[in-house]
Design an enzyme around this catalytic site. Structure first.
Site, PDB file in Angstrom:
ATOM      1  N   THR A 154       0.812   5.700   7.363  1.00 17.90           N
ATOM      2  CA  THR A 154      -0.627   5.600   7.548  1.00 17.90           C
ATOM      3  C   THR A 154      -1.223   5.270   6.186  1.00 17.90           C
ATOM      4  OG1 THR A 154      -1.054   7.968   7.164  1.00 17.90           O
ATOM      5  CG2 THR A 154      -0.631   7.279   9.430  1.00 17.90           C
ATOM      6  N   HIS A 155      -2.214   4.420   6.161  1.00 14.21           N
ATOM      7  CA  HIS A 155      -2.802   3.943   4.901  1.00 14.21           C
ATOM      8  C   HIS A 155      -1.740   3.308   4.002  1.00 14.21           C
ATOM      9  CE1 HIS A 155      -6.464   6.180   5.937  1.00 14.21           C
ATOM     10  NE2 HIS A 155      -5.671   7.198   6.220  1.00 14.21           N
ATOM     11  N   SER A 276      12.554 -22.194  -2.247  1.00 14.41           N
ATOM     12  CA  SER A 276      11.606 -22.651  -3.263  1.00 14.41           C
ATOM     13  C   SER A 276      12.087 -23.962  -3.859  1.00 14.41           C
ATOM     14  CB  SER A 276      11.470 -21.604  -4.368  1.00 14.41           C
ATOM     15  OG  SER A 276      10.833 -22.142  -5.507  1.00 14.41           O
ATOM     16  N   ASN A 284      12.096 -17.307   1.350  1.00 15.28           N
ATOM     17  CA  ASN A 284      10.704 -16.983   1.682  1.00 15.28           C
ATOM     18  C   ASN A 284      10.487 -16.857   3.196  1.00 15.28           C
ATOM     19  OD1 ASN A 284      10.025 -17.180  -1.061  1.00 15.28           O
ATOM     20  ND2 ASN A 284       9.699 -19.377  -0.884  1.00 15.28           N
TER      21      ASN A 284
END
Length: 498
Positions: A154-155, A276, A284
Protein backbone atom coordinates in the site's frame (compact mmCIF):
# COMPACT_ATOMS: atom_id res chain seq x y z
CA UNK A 1 -30.03 14.67 -54.97
CA UNK A 2 -28.94 18.25 -54.39
CA UNK A 3 -31.84 19.83 -56.28
CA UNK A 4 -32.47 22.32 -53.48
CA UNK A 5 -28.88 23.58 -53.75
CA UNK A 6 -27.51 25.70 -56.57
CA UNK A 7 -23.88 24.59 -56.27
CA UNK A 8 -21.96 21.33 -56.06
CA UNK A 9 -20.06 20.55 -52.85
CA UNK A 10 -16.93 22.64 -52.58
CA UNK A 11 -13.58 21.01 -53.16
CA UNK A 12 -12.63 21.60 -49.54
CA UNK A 13 -15.82 19.95 -48.33
CA UNK A 14 -15.13 16.99 -50.58
CA UNK A 15 -11.52 16.77 -49.40
CA UNK A 16 -11.98 17.15 -45.66
CA UNK A 17 -15.52 15.90 -45.06
CA UNK A 18 -16.26 13.58 -47.95
CA UNK A 19 -13.60 11.41 -49.51
CA UNK A 20 -12.03 9.86 -46.42
CA UNK A 21 -15.38 9.37 -44.72
CA UNK A 22 -16.67 7.49 -47.75
CA UNK A 23 -13.60 5.26 -47.87
CA UNK A 24 -13.83 4.35 -44.20
CA UNK A 25 -17.60 3.81 -44.35
CA UNK A 26 -17.23 1.53 -47.36
CA UNK A 27 -14.70 -0.60 -45.52
CA UNK A 28 -16.62 -0.74 -42.25
CA UNK A 29 -20.28 -0.61 -43.22
CA UNK A 30 -20.65 -2.23 -46.64
CA UNK A 31 -22.23 -5.50 -45.50
CA UNK A 32 -24.31 -3.92 -42.75
CA UNK A 33 -25.61 -1.39 -45.29
CA UNK A 34 -26.54 -4.26 -47.60
CA UNK A 35 -28.39 -6.15 -44.86
CA UNK A 36 -30.23 -3.04 -43.74
CA UNK A 37 -31.32 -2.22 -47.30
CA UNK A 38 -32.56 -5.77 -47.80
CA UNK A 39 -34.50 -5.73 -44.53
CA UNK A 40 -36.04 -2.36 -45.39
CA UNK A 41 -37.03 -3.59 -48.84
CA UNK A 42 -38.66 -6.69 -47.35
CA UNK A 43 -40.61 -4.50 -44.94
CA UNK A 44 -41.79 -2.16 -47.69
CA UNK A 45 -43.08 -5.14 -49.68
CA UNK A 46 -44.62 -6.85 -46.64
CA UNK A 47 -46.52 -3.68 -45.76
CA UNK A 48 -47.78 -3.22 -49.31
CA UNK A 49 -45.80 -0.01 -49.84
CA UNK A 50 -43.98 -1.38 -52.91
CA UNK A 51 -44.96 -4.16 -55.27
CA UNK A 52 -43.50 -7.66 -55.39
CA UNK A 53 -41.85 -6.91 -58.74
CA UNK A 54 -40.24 -3.73 -57.40
CA UNK A 55 -39.02 -5.56 -54.31
CA UNK A 56 -37.54 -8.36 -56.41
CA UNK A 57 -35.65 -5.95 -58.66
CA UNK A 58 -34.26 -4.00 -55.73
CA UNK A 59 -33.27 -7.15 -53.84
CA UNK A 60 -31.56 -8.66 -56.89
CA UNK A 61 -29.55 -5.50 -57.38
CA UNK A 62 -28.59 -5.37 -53.68
CA UNK A 63 -27.54 -9.03 -53.64
CA UNK A 64 -25.52 -8.64 -56.84
CA UNK A 65 -23.70 -5.67 -55.32
CA UNK A 66 -23.01 -7.59 -52.11
CA UNK A 67 -21.53 -10.50 -54.07
CA UNK A 68 -19.23 -8.16 -55.96
CA UNK A 69 -18.02 -6.61 -52.71
CA UNK A 70 -17.32 -3.04 -51.72
CA UNK A 71 -14.76 -2.54 -54.48
CA UNK A 72 -17.66 -2.48 -56.94
CA UNK A 73 -18.71 0.91 -55.64
CA UNK A 74 -17.24 4.04 -57.22
CA UNK A 75 -17.23 6.48 -54.32
CA UNK A 76 -17.97 10.06 -55.32
CA UNK A 77 -17.91 12.82 -52.66
CA UNK A 78 -20.33 14.80 -54.80
CA UNK A 79 -23.05 12.44 -53.58
CA UNK A 80 -22.46 13.76 -50.03
CA UNK A 81 -22.38 10.52 -48.08
CA UNK A 82 -22.05 6.76 -48.23
CA UNK A 83 -25.72 5.88 -48.58
CA UNK A 84 -26.19 8.16 -51.58
CA UNK A 85 -23.30 6.39 -53.27
CA UNK A 86 -24.94 3.01 -52.65
CA UNK A 87 -28.30 4.33 -53.84
CA UNK A 88 -26.77 5.73 -57.02
CA UNK A 89 -25.31 2.31 -57.77
CA UNK A 90 -28.77 0.75 -57.45
CA UNK A 91 -30.40 3.51 -59.51
CA UNK A 92 -27.79 3.14 -62.26
CA UNK A 93 -28.42 -0.59 -62.19
CA UNK A 94 -32.24 -0.75 -62.28
CA UNK A 95 -33.32 2.83 -62.95
CA UNK A 96 -34.58 5.64 -60.75
CA UNK A 97 -38.25 4.64 -61.03
CA UNK A 98 -37.57 1.36 -59.23
CA UNK A 99 -34.24 1.98 -57.49
CA UNK A 100 -35.52 5.30 -56.19
CA UNK A 101 -38.17 3.45 -54.16
CA UNK A 102 -35.51 1.96 -51.87
CA UNK A 103 -35.43 5.13 -49.79
CA UNK A 104 -39.21 5.24 -49.26
CA UNK A 105 -40.29 5.84 -45.62
CA UNK A 106 -36.85 6.54 -44.22
CA UNK A 107 -34.17 9.20 -43.92
CA UNK A 108 -30.42 9.13 -43.91
CA UNK A 109 -30.79 10.02 -40.23
CA UNK A 110 -32.43 6.77 -39.15
CA UNK A 111 -30.49 4.76 -41.72
CA UNK A 112 -27.05 5.93 -40.67
CA UNK A 113 -27.78 5.78 -36.95
CA UNK A 114 -28.91 2.16 -37.34
CA UNK A 115 -25.83 1.30 -39.39
CA UNK A 116 -23.70 2.88 -36.68
CA UNK A 117 -25.28 0.67 -34.03
CA UNK A 118 -24.67 -2.39 -36.21
CA UNK A 119 -21.03 -1.44 -36.79
CA UNK A 120 -20.43 -0.86 -33.08
CA UNK A 121 -22.21 -4.10 -32.25
CA UNK A 122 -19.80 -5.93 -34.56
CA UNK A 123 -16.87 -4.36 -32.76
CA UNK A 124 -18.18 -5.40 -29.35
CA UNK A 125 -18.91 -8.94 -30.48
CA UNK A 126 -15.33 -9.18 -31.75
CA UNK A 127 -13.97 -7.79 -28.49
CA UNK A 128 -15.78 -9.93 -25.91
CA UNK A 129 -13.68 -13.07 -26.65
CA UNK A 130 -10.47 -11.07 -26.22
CA UNK A 131 -11.55 -9.79 -22.81
CA UNK A 132 -12.68 -13.24 -21.72
CA UNK A 133 -9.37 -14.73 -22.84
CA UNK A 134 -7.54 -12.30 -20.56
CA UNK A 135 -9.86 -13.17 -17.68
CA UNK A 136 -9.19 -16.86 -18.26
CA UNK A 137 -5.43 -16.32 -18.25
CA UNK A 138 -5.64 -14.46 -14.94
CA UNK A 139 -7.70 -17.27 -13.39
CA UNK A 140 -5.13 -19.82 -14.56
CA UNK A 141 -2.28 -17.73 -13.16
CA UNK A 142 -4.16 -17.30 -9.90
CA UNK A 143 -4.39 -21.05 -9.49
CA UNK A 144 -0.78 -21.55 -10.55
CA UNK A 145 0.64 -19.06 -8.05
CA UNK A 146 -1.79 -19.27 -5.13
CA UNK A 147 0.97 -20.57 -2.83
CA UNK A 148 3.69 -18.16 -3.98
CA UNK A 149 4.02 -15.70 -1.11
CA UNK A 150 5.02 -12.14 -1.92
CA UNK A 151 4.88 -8.69 -0.42
CA UNK A 152 1.62 -6.82 -0.70
CA UNK A 153 1.96 -3.06 -1.01
CA UNK A 154 0.00 0.00 0.00
CA UNK A 155 1.38 3.43 -0.90
CA UNK A 156 4.07 1.40 -2.71
CA UNK A 157 5.46 0.42 0.70
CA UNK A 158 5.60 -3.14 2.11
CA UNK A 159 2.29 -3.72 3.87
CA UNK A 160 1.21 -7.34 4.40
CA UNK A 161 2.14 -10.68 2.85
CA UNK A 162 -0.12 -11.97 0.10
CA UNK A 163 0.33 -14.45 -2.70
CA UNK A 164 0.84 -13.76 -6.36
CA UNK A 165 -2.19 -15.92 -7.05
CA UNK A 166 -4.25 -13.71 -4.73
CA UNK A 167 -3.10 -10.65 -6.70
CA UNK A 168 -4.08 -12.19 -10.04
CA UNK A 169 -7.44 -13.28 -8.59
CA UNK A 170 -8.10 -9.69 -7.54
CA UNK A 171 -7.44 -8.43 -11.04
CA UNK A 172 -9.62 -11.18 -12.55
CA UNK A 173 -12.50 -10.18 -10.28
CA UNK A 174 -12.14 -6.56 -11.36
CA UNK A 175 -12.27 -7.68 -14.99
CA UNK A 176 -15.52 -9.51 -14.22
CA UNK A 177 -17.09 -6.15 -13.44
CA UNK A 178 -15.56 -4.66 -16.57
CA UNK A 179 -17.19 -7.41 -18.61
CA UNK A 180 -20.53 -6.81 -16.90
CA UNK A 181 -20.35 -3.08 -17.66
CA UNK A 182 -19.53 -3.62 -21.33
CA UNK A 183 -22.18 -6.34 -21.62
CA UNK A 184 -24.78 -3.94 -20.16
CA UNK A 185 -23.67 -1.25 -22.60
CA UNK A 186 -24.20 -3.75 -25.43
CA UNK A 187 -27.77 -4.27 -24.26
CA UNK A 188 -28.43 -0.51 -24.35
CA UNK A 189 -26.86 -0.28 -27.80
CA UNK A 190 -28.81 -3.12 -29.38
CA UNK A 191 -31.94 -1.22 -30.40
CA UNK A 192 -32.74 -0.04 -33.92
CA UNK A 193 -33.56 3.50 -35.03
CA UNK A 194 -34.70 2.51 -38.54
CA UNK A 195 -38.16 3.87 -39.24
CA UNK A 196 -37.72 7.01 -37.18
CA UNK A 197 -37.26 8.97 -40.40
CA UNK A 198 -35.57 12.33 -40.07
CA UNK A 199 -36.86 12.40 -36.47
CA UNK A 200 -40.68 12.59 -36.75
CA UNK A 201 -41.48 9.18 -38.15
CA UNK A 202 -43.35 8.69 -41.44
CA UNK A 203 -46.87 8.66 -42.86
CA UNK A 204 -46.26 5.28 -44.51
CA UNK A 205 -47.60 2.19 -42.65
CA UNK A 206 -44.17 0.76 -41.83
CA UNK A 207 -43.33 -2.00 -39.33
CA UNK A 208 -40.31 -0.89 -37.33
CA UNK A 209 -40.26 -4.01 -35.18
CA UNK A 210 -40.03 -6.26 -38.23
CA UNK A 211 -36.86 -4.60 -39.54
CA UNK A 212 -35.36 -4.40 -36.04
CA UNK A 213 -35.86 -8.14 -35.60
CA UNK A 214 -34.38 -9.02 -38.99
CA UNK A 215 -31.28 -6.97 -38.21
CA UNK A 216 -30.67 -8.66 -34.85
CA UNK A 217 -31.92 -5.88 -32.58
CA UNK A 218 -34.09 -6.33 -29.49
CA UNK A 219 -36.54 -3.83 -30.92
CA UNK A 220 -36.73 -0.18 -31.95
CA UNK A 221 -35.99 2.95 -29.96
CA UNK A 222 -39.67 3.82 -29.70
CA UNK A 223 -39.69 7.62 -29.59
CA UNK A 224 -38.52 8.71 -33.02
CA UNK A 225 -36.92 11.92 -31.74
CA UNK A 226 -34.94 10.01 -29.12
CA UNK A 227 -33.95 7.47 -31.77
CA UNK A 228 -32.33 10.16 -33.91
CA UNK A 229 -31.11 12.59 -31.25
CA UNK A 230 -29.37 10.16 -28.87
CA UNK A 231 -25.82 8.88 -28.96
CA UNK A 232 -25.60 8.22 -25.22
CA UNK A 233 -24.62 4.63 -25.98
CA UNK A 234 -21.42 5.96 -27.58
CA UNK A 235 -20.46 7.68 -24.34
CA UNK A 236 -21.41 4.62 -22.31
CA UNK A 237 -19.39 2.23 -24.43
CA UNK A 238 -16.28 4.40 -24.51
CA UNK A 239 -16.61 4.97 -20.76
CA UNK A 240 -16.79 1.23 -20.05
CA UNK A 241 -13.80 0.61 -22.30
CA UNK A 242 -11.89 3.40 -20.54
CA UNK A 243 -12.68 1.87 -17.13
CA UNK A 244 -11.39 -1.47 -18.39
CA UNK A 245 -8.30 0.28 -19.73
CA UNK A 246 -7.73 1.78 -16.28
CA UNK A 247 -7.81 -1.69 -14.73
CA UNK A 248 -5.34 -3.05 -17.26
CA UNK A 249 -3.15 0.03 -16.94
CA UNK A 250 -2.77 -0.48 -13.19
CA UNK A 251 -1.75 -4.10 -13.68
CA UNK A 252 0.80 -3.06 -16.30
CA UNK A 253 2.08 -0.45 -13.85
CA UNK A 254 2.68 -3.13 -11.19
CA UNK A 255 4.38 -5.48 -13.63
CA UNK A 256 6.52 -2.58 -14.84
CA UNK A 257 7.88 -2.06 -11.33
CA UNK A 258 8.20 -5.75 -10.58
CA UNK A 259 10.50 -6.37 -13.55
CA UNK A 260 12.95 -3.63 -12.52
CA UNK A 261 16.36 -4.66 -11.25
CA UNK A 262 15.43 -3.30 -7.83
CA UNK A 263 12.45 -5.65 -7.50
CA UNK A 264 13.33 -8.54 -9.81
CA UNK A 265 10.03 -10.23 -8.99
CA UNK A 266 9.30 -11.11 -12.61
CA UNK A 267 11.01 -11.23 -15.99
CA UNK A 268 9.32 -10.65 -19.33
CA UNK A 269 9.94 -12.93 -22.26
CA UNK A 270 12.53 -11.68 -24.75
CA UNK A 271 9.95 -11.77 -27.54
CA UNK A 272 8.00 -8.90 -25.97
CA UNK A 273 10.98 -6.75 -24.99
CA UNK A 274 13.25 -4.40 -26.91
CA UNK A 275 16.90 -3.58 -26.55
CA UNK A 276 18.88 -0.34 -26.61
CA UNK A 277 20.63 1.11 -29.63
CA UNK A 278 23.59 2.19 -27.47
CA UNK A 279 23.53 0.15 -24.23
CA UNK A 280 24.07 -3.51 -25.11
CA UNK A 281 23.03 -4.81 -21.68
CA UNK A 282 19.50 -3.44 -21.86
CA UNK A 283 16.30 -5.46 -21.92
CA UNK A 284 13.50 -2.94 -21.95
CA UNK A 285 9.87 -3.88 -21.11
CA UNK A 286 8.55 -1.48 -23.74
CA UNK A 287 5.35 -3.49 -24.21
CA UNK A 288 4.24 -2.45 -20.71
CA UNK A 289 4.98 1.17 -21.53
CA UNK A 290 2.76 0.97 -24.60
CA UNK A 291 -0.02 -0.70 -22.62
CA UNK A 292 0.10 1.98 -19.91
CA UNK A 293 0.11 4.83 -22.41
CA UNK A 294 -2.88 3.50 -24.35
CA UNK A 295 -5.14 4.05 -21.36
CA UNK A 296 -4.81 7.79 -22.04
CA UNK A 297 -6.13 7.31 -25.56
CA UNK A 298 -9.33 5.79 -24.17
CA UNK A 299 -9.82 8.76 -21.86
CA UNK A 300 -9.20 11.12 -24.77
CA UNK A 301 -11.80 9.28 -26.86
CA UNK A 302 -14.40 9.74 -24.14
CA UNK A 303 -13.57 13.42 -23.73
CA UNK A 304 -13.78 13.88 -27.50
CA UNK A 305 -17.22 12.26 -27.80
CA UNK A 306 -18.52 14.06 -24.72
CA UNK A 307 -17.41 17.45 -26.00
CA UNK A 308 -19.01 16.78 -29.40
CA UNK A 309 -22.35 16.14 -27.68
CA UNK A 310 -22.06 19.03 -25.26
CA UNK A 311 -24.13 22.10 -26.03
CA UNK A 312 -25.99 20.79 -29.10
CA UNK A 313 -29.79 20.53 -29.55
CA UNK A 314 -31.65 17.33 -28.77
CA UNK A 315 -32.13 16.66 -32.47
CA UNK A 316 -30.13 15.54 -35.47
CA UNK A 317 -26.95 17.36 -36.47
CA UNK A 318 -23.70 16.42 -38.14
CA UNK A 319 -21.64 17.08 -35.03
CA UNK A 320 -23.87 14.48 -33.34
CA UNK A 321 -24.22 12.04 -36.21
CA UNK A 322 -20.84 12.44 -37.86
CA UNK A 323 -18.29 13.57 -35.30
CA UNK A 324 -19.19 11.93 -31.97
CA UNK A 325 -17.70 8.62 -33.09
CA UNK A 326 -14.55 10.16 -34.49
CA UNK A 327 -12.29 8.42 -31.93
CA UNK A 328 -14.62 5.54 -31.04
CA UNK A 329 -12.98 3.27 -33.58
CA UNK A 330 -9.54 4.22 -32.28
CA UNK A 331 -10.79 3.36 -28.79
CA UNK A 332 -11.70 -0.16 -29.94
CA UNK A 333 -8.29 -0.54 -31.55
CA UNK A 334 -6.46 0.64 -28.42
CA UNK A 335 -8.42 -1.51 -25.97
CA UNK A 336 -7.91 -4.53 -28.20
CA UNK A 337 -4.16 -3.90 -28.18
CA UNK A 338 -4.11 -3.46 -24.39
CA UNK A 339 -6.09 -6.63 -23.79
CA UNK A 340 -4.25 -8.88 -26.22
CA UNK A 341 -0.79 -7.62 -25.25
CA UNK A 342 -1.50 -7.98 -21.52
CA UNK A 343 -2.63 -11.55 -22.03
CA UNK A 344 0.59 -12.29 -23.91
CA UNK A 345 2.69 -10.70 -21.18
CA UNK A 346 1.00 -12.85 -18.52
CA UNK A 347 1.31 -16.02 -20.56
CA UNK A 348 5.04 -15.43 -21.06
CA UNK A 349 5.93 -14.15 -17.61
CA UNK A 350 8.73 -15.72 -15.58
CA UNK A 351 8.22 -15.41 -11.81
CA UNK A 352 11.22 -15.11 -9.48
CA UNK A 353 9.73 -16.89 -6.46
CA UNK A 354 13.06 -16.94 -4.65
CA UNK A 355 13.43 -13.18 -4.74
CA UNK A 356 9.82 -12.63 -3.72
CA UNK A 357 10.32 -14.87 -0.72
CA UNK A 358 13.57 -13.17 0.27
CA UNK A 359 11.97 -9.72 0.21
CA UNK A 360 8.82 -10.71 2.08
CA UNK A 361 10.91 -12.32 4.84
CA UNK A 362 12.84 -9.11 5.45
CA UNK A 363 10.55 -6.10 5.14
CA UNK A 364 8.32 -6.13 8.24
CA UNK A 365 5.16 -6.89 6.26
CA UNK A 366 4.13 -9.45 8.91
CA UNK A 367 4.10 -6.77 11.62
CA UNK A 368 0.29 -6.67 11.53
CA UNK A 369 0.20 -10.38 12.33
CA UNK A 370 2.41 -9.73 15.36
CA UNK A 371 0.01 -7.04 16.58
CA UNK A 372 -2.99 -9.35 16.03
CA UNK A 373 -1.29 -12.14 17.99
CA UNK A 374 -0.60 -9.77 20.89
CA UNK A 375 -4.31 -8.97 21.01
CA UNK A 376 -5.23 -12.67 21.03
CA UNK A 377 -2.64 -13.88 23.55
CA UNK A 378 -2.11 -10.89 25.84
CA UNK A 379 -5.71 -9.61 25.80
CA UNK A 380 -4.72 -6.02 25.11
CA UNK A 381 -6.50 -3.62 22.80
CA UNK A 382 -5.43 -3.50 19.18
CA UNK A 383 -4.44 0.15 19.53
CA UNK A 384 -1.99 -0.72 22.33
CA UNK A 385 -0.66 -3.65 20.29
CA UNK A 386 -0.24 -1.30 17.33
CA UNK A 387 1.83 1.10 19.44
CA UNK A 388 4.02 -1.71 20.79
CA UNK A 389 4.81 -3.19 17.39
CA UNK A 390 5.27 0.25 15.84
CA UNK A 391 7.97 1.11 18.37
CA UNK A 392 9.71 -2.25 17.88
CA UNK A 393 9.83 -1.74 14.12
CA UNK A 394 11.11 1.82 14.52
CA UNK A 395 14.01 0.65 16.71
CA UNK A 396 14.91 -2.10 14.24
CA UNK A 397 14.89 0.35 11.34
CA UNK A 398 17.03 2.84 13.27
CA UNK A 399 19.52 0.08 13.99
CA UNK A 400 19.62 -0.98 10.34
CA UNK A 401 17.93 -4.31 11.08
CA UNK A 402 15.21 -6.13 9.15
CA UNK A 403 12.29 -7.98 10.69
CA UNK A 404 14.61 -10.76 11.81
CA UNK A 405 15.98 -8.21 14.27
CA UNK A 406 12.80 -8.28 16.39
CA UNK A 407 13.84 -9.85 19.70
CA UNK A 408 12.15 -10.70 22.98
CA UNK A 409 14.02 -7.84 24.62
CA UNK A 410 12.80 -5.24 22.12
CA UNK A 411 9.24 -6.52 22.38
CA UNK A 412 9.28 -6.40 26.19
CA UNK A 413 10.74 -2.88 26.25
CA UNK A 414 7.91 -1.63 24.08
CA UNK A 415 5.36 -3.64 26.07
CA UNK A 416 6.48 -1.99 29.30
CA UNK A 417 6.12 1.44 27.71
CA UNK A 418 2.59 0.93 26.37
CA UNK A 419 1.04 -2.00 28.28
CA UNK A 420 2.84 -1.57 31.60
CA UNK A 421 4.15 -5.12 31.60
CA UNK A 422 6.45 -7.44 29.69
CA UNK A 423 5.25 -10.49 27.77
CA UNK A 424 8.37 -12.68 27.91
CA UNK A 425 7.85 -14.20 24.48
CA UNK A 426 10.68 -16.33 23.18
CA UNK A 427 12.47 -15.50 19.95
CA UNK A 428 11.12 -18.75 18.49
CA UNK A 429 7.58 -17.68 19.33
CA UNK A 430 8.10 -14.30 17.65
CA UNK A 431 9.59 -15.87 14.53
CA UNK A 432 6.71 -18.35 14.30
CA UNK A 433 4.13 -15.55 14.50
CA UNK A 434 5.95 -13.56 11.83
CA UNK A 435 6.42 -16.45 9.41
CA UNK A 436 5.09 -15.18 6.10
CA UNK A 437 3.39 -18.37 4.97
CA UNK A 438 1.67 -18.78 8.32
CA UNK A 439 0.62 -15.13 8.22
CA UNK A 440 -1.07 -15.64 4.86
CA UNK A 441 -2.79 -18.86 5.93
CA UNK A 442 -3.99 -17.26 9.19
CA UNK A 443 -6.14 -14.85 7.13
CA UNK A 444 -9.37 -16.78 7.50
CA UNK A 445 -11.81 -14.03 6.49
CA UNK A 446 -13.68 -14.45 3.21
CA UNK A 447 -11.71 -13.35 0.17
CA UNK A 448 -8.35 -13.23 1.98
CA UNK A 449 -5.00 -14.36 0.46
CA UNK A 450 -5.29 -17.73 2.19
CA UNK A 451 -4.81 -20.45 -0.42
CA UNK A 452 -8.16 -22.03 0.40
CA UNK A 453 -9.95 -18.70 -0.13
CA UNK A 454 -8.08 -17.98 -3.35
CA UNK A 455 -8.97 -21.43 -4.66
CA UNK A 456 -12.61 -20.87 -3.76
CA UNK A 457 -12.61 -17.51 -5.54
CA UNK A 458 -10.98 -18.85 -8.70
CA UNK A 459 -13.62 -21.59 -8.90
CA UNK A 460 -16.37 -18.99 -8.58
CA UNK A 461 -14.73 -16.83 -11.23
CA UNK A 462 -14.29 -19.79 -13.56
CA UNK A 463 -18.01 -20.52 -13.28
CA UNK A 464 -18.85 -16.86 -13.88
CA UNK A 465 -16.54 -16.79 -16.89
CA UNK A 466 -18.21 -19.87 -18.35
CA UNK A 467 -21.60 -18.20 -17.91
CA UNK A 468 -20.34 -15.00 -19.52
CA UNK A 469 -18.91 -16.92 -22.47
CA UNK A 470 -22.29 -18.63 -22.88
CA UNK A 471 -24.01 -15.23 -22.74
CA UNK A 472 -21.67 -13.90 -25.41
CA UNK A 473 -22.25 -16.96 -27.60
CA UNK A 474 -25.99 -16.38 -27.34
CA UNK A 475 -25.54 -12.79 -28.51
CA UNK A 476 -23.39 -13.89 -31.42
CA UNK A 477 -25.73 -16.72 -32.36
CA UNK A 478 -28.80 -14.50 -32.19
CA UNK A 479 -27.36 -11.95 -34.61
CA UNK A 480 -26.25 -14.68 -37.03
CA UNK A 481 -29.61 -16.42 -36.81
CA UNK A 482 -31.47 -13.18 -37.53
CA UNK A 483 -29.30 -12.61 -40.60
CA UNK A 484 -30.03 -16.15 -41.74
CA UNK A 485 -33.75 -15.48 -41.41
CA UNK A 486 -33.29 -12.24 -43.35
CA UNK A 487 -31.61 -14.12 -46.21
CA UNK A 488 -34.33 -16.78 -46.18
CA UNK A 489 -37.04 -14.14 -46.43
CA UNK A 490 -35.20 -12.42 -49.25
CA UNK A 491 -35.08 -15.73 -51.17
CA UNK A 492 -38.77 -16.30 -50.47
CA UNK A 493 -39.61 -12.97 -52.11
CA UNK A 494 -37.28 -13.57 -55.04
CA UNK A 495 -38.80 -17.01 -55.64
CA UNK A 496 -42.41 -15.92 -55.27
CA UNK A 497 -44.64 -15.58 -58.32
CA UNK A 498 -47.89 -14.33 -56.81
Amino acid sequence: MRERLKAAPSSNQEKYLGANFLKVSNERSFYNMSRLNQAHTLMLYRQGIISRRDAQMILRSLIALEKKGNTALTLDPKYEDYYYNVEMYIINDIGINIGGKLHTARSRNDLHSTILRMDIRDQLLNFFPQLNALRNTLIIKSEEYRNVVMTGYTHMQPAQPITLGFYFAGVAEALERDFDRIYAAYQHLNYATLGAGAFAGTSFPIDRRFTAELLGFKGPIVNTLDAIASRDYVLEIIATLAILASTINRVAHDLYYWCTDEFRYIELDDSICVTSSIMPQKKNPAVLEYIKAKCSHLLAAFADAFCCMRGIPFAHSRDLGGETTHHLWDAFMEIEAMTVLTEEVLNKIKVNEKNMKARVNENFCTATELADELVREEHISFRVAHEIVGQVVMKCVDAGLNCQGITSKKLDEAALNFAGRSFKWTKGHIDKVMDTTSSVENRISEGSPRSEETEKLTKQMSLKLDNDIDAYNRLQTEVKERYRILLDKVQDVLNSND
